[in-house]
Scaffold this motif. Structure first.
Motif, mmCIF file in Angstrom:
data_model
loop_
_atom_site.group_PDB
_atom_site.id
_atom_site.type_symbol
_atom_site.label_atom_id
_atom_site.label_comp_id
_atom_site.label_asym_id
_atom_site.label_seq_id
_atom_site.Cartn_x
_atom_site.Cartn_y
_atom_site.Cartn_z
ATOM 1 N N GLU A 189 47.939 -9.420 81.856
ATOM 2 C CA GLU A 189 47.838 -9.395 83.311
ATOM 3 C C GLU A 189 49.110 -8.877 83.974
ATOM 4 N N MET A 190 50.260 -9.223 83.397
ATOM 5 C CA MET A 190 51.534 -8.843 83.993
ATOM 6 C C MET A 190 52.111 -7.561 83.400
ATOM 7 N N GLN B 87 53.632 -9.462 91.329
ATOM 8 C CA GLN B 87 52.168 -9.445 91.341
ATOM 9 C C GLN B 87 51.648 -8.693 92.568
ATOM 10 N N TRP C 120 58.067 -13.533 90.815
ATOM 11 C CA TRP C 120 56.830 -13.162 90.125
ATOM 12 C C TRP C 120 55.708 -12.903 91.123
#
Length: 436
Positions: A229-230, A78, A74
């Motif tokens: 956000e992701m 990001q 992750w």
């Protein structure tokens, strides 16, 4: 002295640039040696202002590049999203890029020309970093990070109390659905299972609807923020699962109950001194537990012509509303109590939850609560009623309660002497022989 962004502004030809050598710790991920970022201006002042943004984004880029090699999927994802943004593109998977307009695809490919060895740029711009699987527990960690702005101004204790109910909701949701599932695998059925568990608790265990609604809200908010956000595109699985509940207000204490029960000689002897002082100050002044636990020597003015305390906003503190900071004269039992703790209730500095718990437990176990709905906070309602009964002017009431004054304000408001006069009129009367 360390350099600032404006120190790194240099004129090249007629245009100013932000110029910076790549820090050693990032030399392996950025081979440029010295970076030149055009600030697109011939004006020095404008360049210095633009340099602040350029520096922030360049440093974000380096952090992003460094994270590309992180074993945590992750974090790599990001980093790829952040790198794509700094390169001027939205992060898209190869399939999504295929569906973009031809001109957009060409722009992406052109931006990679001459950078064949820059794998992180290719991963970000061409969407080669796969979307990671994120278990619910990791999603909550991400949510706490994404909510940094929401936590600004909160003290450590306030941050802890903000996180605890969200962690509890996570734990109970995991137990309900059978484990730490990946968030993209969550369905409406999982959300209904959680709701049904809570409905059973309400029907059979005496739980309140508000507890259910809060946990559903915490889980819903967490999934929404992480999805946004992701760029996960999660469905709002908790939508419309809350149940309506009439908000209950804490009832005030009757004056007779306070003076005959709580202020009876010896009634508070079993309560430790600092909690007893805090209780008496709250009773007489209408302050809340968070306010009285935040008092410091500098905000307690016992030697002033009119003794008073200042409820102030401190660095790292957060008032319930913007109107709460105020000066409150000390009269009656509050003045007697505060003299025993001139430096404040140090045992409970910034521990208002602990203070409230100790006081409420003592009052409950000693049958000093007027009803099951009464609590320490009820004294604030009592304070408002006492001011109203005394027909104190609206401006005085608002200033003492820390409420917004609904009419336009002129001047500084009531003086400490005037406030003290009103508070003396409504002060509680302790019986003969009473001691703090």
């Amino acid at each position: 002295m360390p350099k600032t962004a404006s120190d790194r502004v240099a004129l090249r030809g007629r245009v100013f640039y932000y110029v910076r050598r790549v820090p050693r710790r990032f030399e392996q991920v950025d081979k440029r040696g010295i970076v030149f970022v055009s600030l697109h201006t011939e004006d020095r002042r404008q360049a210095e202002e633009a340099a602040i943004t350029a520096e922030r984004e360049l440093e974000a880029l380096w952090v992003s590049l460094a994270a590309q090699g992180d074993p945590d999927a992750w974090k790599r994802y990001q980093a790829a999203m952040e790198r794509a943004r700094l390169e001027g593109f939205a992060y898209r998977s190869p399939i999504q890029i295929r569906d973009e307009h031809v001109s957009s695809i060409v722009d992406r490919m052109r931006s990679l020309a001459g950078r064949e060895d820059d794998r992180s740029a290719a991963a970000a711009i061409a969407g080669l970093e796969p979307k990671p699987e994120i278990p619910i527990s990791k999603a909550m960690e991400l949510y706490f990070g994404f909510s940094a702005g929401e936590l600004l101004g909160k003290r450590d204790d306030q941050v802890r109390r903000w996180k605890n109910p969200r962690n509890l909701a996570l734990s109970e949701f995991q137990q309900c659905i059978g484990g730490d599932l990946e968030i993209t695998a969550l369905t409406r059925e999982h959300a209904r299972m959680f709701r049904d568990m809570w409905l059973k608790r309400i029907r059979e265990g005496g739980y309140g609807r508000n507890s259910m609604n809060k946990q559903i809200s915490h889980m819903s908010r967490m999934l929404h923020v992480v999805s946004e956000e992701m760029k996960l595109g999660l469905d709002p699985i908790f939508a419309k699962l809350s149940v309506s509940e009439k908000k209950r207000s804490r009832p005030p204490f009757d004056r007779k109950w306070v003076e005959e029960k709580i202020l009876a000689v010896g009634a508070l002897d079993g309560l430790n001194l600092e909690a007893r002082v805090a209780l008496l100050v709250c009773m007489e002044t209408g302050m809340g537990a968070e306010e009285v636990s935040s008092l410091r020597p500098a905000t307690i003015h016992l030697k002033a012509p009119v003794p008073y305390v200042s409820v102030v906003s401190r660095e790292g503190a957060e008032q319930k509303t913007e109107y709460r900071p105020r000066d409150i004269p000390l009269v009656g039992i509050a003045l007697k109590a505060m003299k025993l703790c001139p430096a404040g209730v140090t045992r409970y500095y910034d521990k208002n939850a602990s203070l409230s718990g100790v006081i409420n437990k003592f009052l409950r176990e000693n049958h000093l609560l007027q009803s099951e709905d009464h609590s320490l906070y009820s004294f604030r309602h009592s304070f408002q009623d006492r001011l109203t009964d005394a027909e104190a002017p609206d401006r005085v009431q608002a200033d003492l309660m820390g409420h917004k004054y609904v009419r336009e304000k002129y001047g500084k408001g009531a003086s400490l002497t005037q406030k003290a006069r009103w508070l003396s009129q409504i002060a509680y009367k302790a019986p003969a022989g009473w001691k703090v």
